[in-house]
Design a protein around this motif. Sequence first.
Motif, PDB file in Angstrom:
ATOM      1  N   ILE A 131       0.993  -1.247  -0.047  1.00 36.11           N
ATOM      2  CA  ILE A 131       0.034   0.121  -0.004  1.00 36.11           C
ATOM      3  C   ILE A 131       0.737   1.202  -0.052  1.00 36.11           C
ATOM      4  N   SER A 135       1.155   3.970  -3.003  1.00 36.25           N
ATOM      5  CA  SER A 135       1.019   5.272  -2.590  1.00 36.25           C
ATOM      6  C   SER A 135       2.079   6.285  -3.338  1.00 36.25           C
ATOM      7  N   GLU A 159      -6.138  -5.533  -2.483  1.00 35.71           N
ATOM      8  CA  GLU A 159      -6.586  -4.617  -1.353  1.00 35.71           C
ATOM      9  C   GLU A 159      -5.972  -3.437  -1.068  1.00 35.71           C
ATOM     10  N   ALA A 160      -4.474  -3.314  -1.655  1.00 37.06           N
ATOM     11  CA  ALA A 160      -4.038  -2.037  -1.555  1.00 37.06           C
ATOM     12  C   ALA A 160      -4.479  -1.031  -2.721  1.00 37.06           C
ATOM     13  N   LYS A 162      -7.382  -1.271  -3.947  1.00 35.84           N
ATOM     14  CA  LYS A 162      -8.926  -0.789  -3.491  1.00 35.84           C
ATOM     15  C   LYS A 162      -8.925   0.227  -2.499  1.00 35.84           C
ATOM     16  N   THR A 163      -7.932   0.077  -1.441  1.00 33.65           N
ATOM     17  CA  THR A 163      -7.846   1.024  -0.577  1.00 33.65           C
ATOM     18  C   THR A 163      -7.533   2.477  -0.974  1.00 33.65           C
ATOM     19  N   LEU A 164      -6.682   2.416  -1.872  1.00 32.51           N
ATOM     20  CA  LEU A 164      -6.357   3.823  -2.470  1.00 32.51           C
ATOM     21  C   LEU A 164      -7.061   4.412  -3.566  1.00 32.51           C
TER      22      LEU A 164
END
Length: 196
Positions: A131, A135, A159-160, A162-164
Motif C-alpha cells: 500500500i 501510494s 486490497e492496496a 482498492k484502499t487507494l
Amino acid sequence: MRFEYFITDLDGTLVKLNINWEMLRSAIRKLLNTDHPLKPLATSIPIAAKGDHELIKKAFDYIKDIELKASDNVVRDEALIDFFKWLKLNGVKIGLVTLQASEPATLVLRKLGILEYFSVIITRDHDLYRINQLSLALKELKADAKKTVFIGDTQWDIEAGKTLGCYTVSVNRSILGADYYVKNISELKQIFRPYP
C-alpha cells in the motif's frame, strides 16, 4: 473503462521468475532461526528477525541473490513490448511496484524489453508494504487514483489498490474483490481505453 495511469506488479504479473518461494522461505527461516510462516515474506522478515538489523540485511541479501539468479532465465517478450508501446503511444504514464530489490527488478524489465516505458519504479528498497509502494508510485506519477489501473496477482495487491481508489485488475488468477480479471496482461488492450 478509460484511464491515464497504469501501475503494475512485477513477479507473477508481468513475468514468472520461477522462484521456489516455499524453499526460499525455508532457507530464510533457517537463517533467522525462526518458525515464523514468513507470509507475506518481505514484511515478515523484520518481525521474524526481531528487529536485528544485521539479520534483516542478511535475509534480504540472500533473497536478492536468488532474484538475480532467477533473472537469468528472463527473455525479451514481444507481446509485453507491444502492450507497453501501445500504452505509451496513448499518453498513459506507467509505474511499477514490486517487492523485488531495485537491481533485479531493473534487470528483469530490461531483459523483457520494457524498462524504457516506466516513469516510476518503486521496489522494496523504497518500502516493504504494497500500500505504501502504491501510494508512492501514485504520488511520483502525480496520478489520480480514480484514473489509474493497478494490476497484480495477490490479494495484497488488490486490497492496496482498492484502499487507494484505483481500478484493480487481477492477472493469472481471479482474486476476490478485484474489479476485473485477465489471464494475460495483453488482454487489457482489448478492454481498456486510455483517455484521449
